[in-house]
Scaffold this active site. Structure first.
Site, PDB file in Angstrom:
ATOM      1  N   TYR A   1      19.090 147.023  74.921  1.00  0.00           N
ATOM      2  CA  TYR A   1      18.984 146.371  73.604  1.00  0.00           C
ATOM      3  C   TYR A   1      17.577 146.265  73.046  1.00  0.00           C
ATOM      4  O   TYR A   1      17.377 145.660  72.014  1.00  0.00           O
ATOM      5  CB  TYR A   1      19.665 144.994  73.598  1.00  0.00           C
ATOM      6  CG  TYR A   1      19.213 144.008  74.664  1.00  0.00           C
ATOM      7  CD1 TYR A   1      18.045 143.275  74.522  1.00  0.00           C
ATOM      8  CD2 TYR A   1      19.987 143.780  75.792  1.00  0.00           C
ATOM      9  CE1 TYR A   1      17.663 142.352  75.473  1.00  0.00           C
ATOM     10  CE2 TYR A   1      19.607 142.869  76.754  1.00  0.00           C
ATOM     11  CZ  TYR A   1      18.450 142.154  76.587  1.00  0.00           C
ATOM     12  OH  TYR A   1      18.065 141.243  77.532  1.00  0.00           O
ATOM     13  N   LYS A   2      16.611 146.863  73.756  1.00  0.00           N
ATOM     14  CA  LYS A   2      15.246 146.843  73.248  1.00  0.00           C
ATOM     15  C   LYS A   2      14.980 148.157  72.508  1.00  0.00           C
ATOM     16  O   LYS A   2      15.520 148.373  71.429  1.00  0.00           O
ATOM     17  CB  LYS A   2      14.273 146.592  74.391  1.00  0.00           C
ATOM     18  CG  LYS A   2      14.487 145.224  75.060  1.00  0.00           C
ATOM     19  CD  LYS A   2      13.555 145.005  76.228  1.00  0.00           C
ATOM     20  CE  LYS A   2      13.860 143.704  76.970  1.00  0.00           C
ATOM     21  NZ  LYS A   2      13.528 142.495  76.198  1.00  0.00           N
TER      22      LYS A   2
ATOM     23  N   ARG B   1       3.038 138.223  70.444  1.00  0.00           N
ATOM     24  CA  ARG B   1       3.475 139.545  70.880  1.00  0.00           C
ATOM     25  C   ARG B   1       4.027 140.358  69.708  1.00  0.00           C
ATOM     26  O   ARG B   1       4.864 139.886  68.960  1.00  0.00           O
ATOM     27  CB  ARG B   1       4.553 139.358  71.950  1.00  0.00           C
ATOM     28  CG  ARG B   1       4.919 140.601  72.691  1.00  0.00           C
ATOM     29  CD  ARG B   1       5.843 140.260  73.848  1.00  0.00           C
ATOM     30  NE  ARG B   1       7.164 139.887  73.377  1.00  0.00           N
ATOM     31  CZ  ARG B   1       8.293 140.054  74.097  1.00  0.00           C
ATOM     32  NH1 ARG B   1       8.229 140.550  75.326  1.00  0.00           N
ATOM     33  NH2 ARG B   1       9.457 139.702  73.612  1.00  0.00           N
TER      34      ARG B   1
ATOM     35  N   PHE C   1       8.971 139.869  84.486  1.00  0.00           N
ATOM     36  CA  PHE C   1       9.927 139.105  83.683  1.00  0.00           C
ATOM     37  C   PHE C   1      10.730 138.178  84.591  1.00  0.00           C
ATOM     38  O   PHE C   1      11.200 138.587  85.650  1.00  0.00           O
ATOM     39  CB  PHE C   1      10.864 140.041  82.909  1.00  0.00           C
ATOM     40  CG  PHE C   1      11.697 139.306  81.908  1.00  0.00           C
ATOM     41  CD1 PHE C   1      11.115 138.799  80.748  1.00  0.00           C
ATOM     42  CD2 PHE C   1      13.038 139.078  82.125  1.00  0.00           C
ATOM     43  CE1 PHE C   1      11.877 138.091  79.823  1.00  0.00           C
ATOM     44  CE2 PHE C   1      13.814 138.367  81.208  1.00  0.00           C
ATOM     45  CZ  PHE C   1      13.223 137.874  80.050  1.00  0.00           C
TER      46      PHE C   1
ATOM     47  N   ASP D   1      11.829 148.414  86.928  1.00  0.00           N
ATOM     48  CA  ASP D   1      12.524 147.910  85.748  1.00  0.00           C
ATOM     49  C   ASP D   1      11.904 148.587  84.524  1.00  0.00           C
ATOM     50  O   ASP D   1      10.701 148.445  84.270  1.00  0.00           O
ATOM     51  CB  ASP D   1      12.373 146.382  85.675  1.00  0.00           C
ATOM     52  CG  ASP D   1      13.084 145.773  84.475  1.00  0.00           C
ATOM     53  OD1 ASP D   1      13.437 146.509  83.529  1.00  0.00           O
ATOM     54  OD2 ASP D   1      13.271 144.537  84.476  1.00  0.00           O
TER      55      ASP D   1
END
Lengths: 423, 423
Positions: A223-224, A382, A129, A198
């Protein structure tokens, strides 16, 4: 051939089905983007209302004591610890993923600078990312180090005596491909390299065993799959063997051993608490706790192992239905077919039209997202599957919408081809 | 002698009095700690409910576009800019005060490293807020620099050719003493020194003219006089002359020139936007905006100048009433008597019993706070006056409670002498 009735039957037989009721999901939406922003827990509204009216509004400054605000980084940290195989008090909630990555990368670099000063390279995956790469790039510039970006399959052979740190995101945000954390860590350690993981697309999505995998440092996102709300605070974990040794550059007062002594000199707190920096955003922390609680609510049903089993079923069903029902439309599954190498998402690609197909699906209420490719990587459509709230019938309906979008050429309409500023 | 009726009359005549109605204040509490945590705006509850139910709950990931979440750091930043004399687009909201201080201190250090590498000292005030000192201490350690702590009156004479950066909090958190930002900056610049200002106790409390004062960098806090809620995000400002030159180490994706291109290489955004790092906590950002709006609501009444005029009247009334009504009880005013050198707080000291006196007042519903002294500084009984919601009659009543606590020796009760973990 699987039918919609089969999917309905699987939902009826699903022991995890009651967990969906924890969420306030919009009618007529199939939400397959929980890997980008988790859905809202119903409990969050009531919690925040209490926080606003009683704790902040009525008790005001005293709530740092009386409502335990000061303990939130640890209390929520210990809850997340249960989801990622960390021990009590080895993990705290603080700041953002990017800021925490800066802390642990710097801490790892400082350890190597003392132990093996010839090691001045950080290795990562080219398609990691971007914010991870940016933070590492900035740190390397400051230290006079090098950031070396490799394809996933090149990494193990390239951990030479010049490499200090291996920084990886366990589940790739584009493809959903998952590293074996324990195996990669063992290889890295064998080569004298420290590991920074991560867990943005792992925590709450796949079982993680931080202590058991022997990793050195980890960070993750609230927040995922943890459903903590947009921009929720992040977390940071340090292996206990580094607890007496590590230091981090953001030496703010919340990481001080006695913050309320207001001493002019910094003395780091014991253990991972020294990874705290400034005053935490309490509203966002409280919402994060509600989100984490939705995942912990799976514990009586088998916890992360049960969630993972359902996640695999959902992703395999999706891939299988796309192949069955959307054949001949140029869509290919990019994510690994072997579930042990795949996170909780399935990514498709198509030579052209990926962006417009996602927009056409969104217009139909099927929310996924699009990630543009470049010279090395294909465009990505996705789809994330959160087993807490995604039903088998949602998977069937999503693929049916995709089939209709392709069969009707709906995606070729001009309105689906206008790019927005942000996706 | 001033009477309670005089205070009632002043409240009736106060043109700013209607602004108090913006806040949800508890009955029977006199809140004199808005300098530590601002009171809750009524609007915050409704705003957060909408954010939770519609923006997050219903519109989910799309709210980054449709609700403008992505613009919040700039939108709120431009509102705060109006309160601190900054131009549009020179100030953004991000992270915590401590994290932002790390960014600007590092940026200032990098500028000096390129311009005047012999300058390797950061000067600050010995009684600056500890987190500021800790962050500077950490950075100095990393750079091999020195942090030199001085008394306020020693600073101007000690800005020699070895000094790179002068880091000051405009209003001292303990005493309320206020630096003249323009004058100190001019002195520093004359000596080749860059200035970093912490506006934690200034923003929303006293008029600040960042651009006009010619300062180099500034940061500030969202949860004190800006009423943004516990641990609200902070802000960061950079003088436009450094806009093309400065860089900061926390190079996260929100500071990238095109974050949604997902490019593997960092290119900083134009201007102060490069001071953003990770994804901002949207719930906390929304609450901060409501808080900032309560201060902007004073604009039709004369804005910061009118708030400042009332703040001076409140603080002078408090100091005068303490001297009149509490004489003979060993209480002394520590804050400067000259209003131009004082922020929006009045601090008292007493040889002994300061902690217990504050506890006795809290038990009576008068909320101030206590800051312990050390070998160089006295114990502090701290009272903050937020002109948006503090009435003249509150000042009278607070002093009357203080008088009763002293006259009755109430503060000597054992329950007021037991220290809590956090204050």
């Amino acid at each position: 051939m699987t039918t919609r009735s089969d999917c309905e039957f699987r939902d009826q037989a699903d022991p995890l089905a009651p967990l969906r009721d924890q969420f306030a999901l919009p009618e007529a939406t199939i939400y397959l983007d929980g890997n980008s922003l988790g859905a809202r827990p119903k409990a969050t509204s009531e919690r925040l209302q209490h926080l606003l009216e009683q704790e902040w509004g009525h008790d005001l400054i005293q709530s740092w004591n009386t409502a335990g605000w000061i303990h939130l980084p640890h209390r929520i940290g210990n809850k997340i610890a249960r989801l990622v195989g960390a021990r009590d008090n080895d993990l705290v909630v603080a700041d953002s993923t990017s800021v925490n990555l800066y802390k642990v990368l710097t801490a790892a670099a400082r350890i190597q600078r003392a132990r093996s000063p010839q090691r001045r390279v950080i290795v990562s995956e080219r398609s990691n990312f971007p914010t991870d790469l940016y933070i590492a790039e900035g740190l390397c510039e400051e230290l006079g180090w090098t950031l070396r970006l490799l394809e996933a399959e090149e990494i193990e052979a390239n951990l030479g005596p010049e490499v200090a740190v291996l920084m990886l995101t366990q589940v790739n945000y584009r493809t959903g491909r998952m590293f074996d954390m324990a195996a990669m860590t063992a290889t890295a350690h064998g080569a004298g390299v420290l590991t920074v993981w991560d867990l943005a697309h792992s925590a709450g999505a796949v079982p993680v065993d931080l202590t058991g995998s022997d990793a050195d440092f980890a960070i993750g996102c609230g927040y995922k799959y943890l459903n903590g709300g947009p921009g929720a605070p992040a977390f940071v974990w340090v292996h206990p063997r580094h607890a007496g040794e590590f230091s981090q550059p953001l030496s703010g007062w919340m990481g001080h051993i006695a913050p309320f002594e207001f001493s002019p000199h910094y003395r780091p707190a014991e253990g991972v608490a020294r990874y705290l920096c400034g005053t935490p955003p309490i509203l966002a922390m409280a919402a994060l706790e509600c989100g984490v609680d939705t995942v912990l609510a799976a514990e009586p049903y088998g916890g992360m192992a049960a969630l993972r089993a359902k996640s695999i079923e959902l992703t395999e069903l999706f891939a299988q239905l796309v192949e069955q029902r959307c054949a001949g439309h140029g869509l290919a599954v990019v994510s690994p077919g072997d579930a042990s190498q795949r996170g909780s998402q399935v990514c498709l690609t198509r030579t052209e039209g990926g962006y417009a197909i996602v927009q056409a699906l969104i217009a139909r209420g099927v929310i996924g997202d699009f990630r543009a490719g470049d010279e090395r990587t294909p465009d990505i459509l996705r789809f994330g599957f959160t087993p807490l709230y995604t039903r088998y019938v949602d998977v069937w309906d999503a693929v049916e919408h995709l089939r209709e979008v392709m069969v009707s050429d709906e995606w070729q309409r001009p309105e689906f081809n206008r790019r927005r500023a942000v996706t």
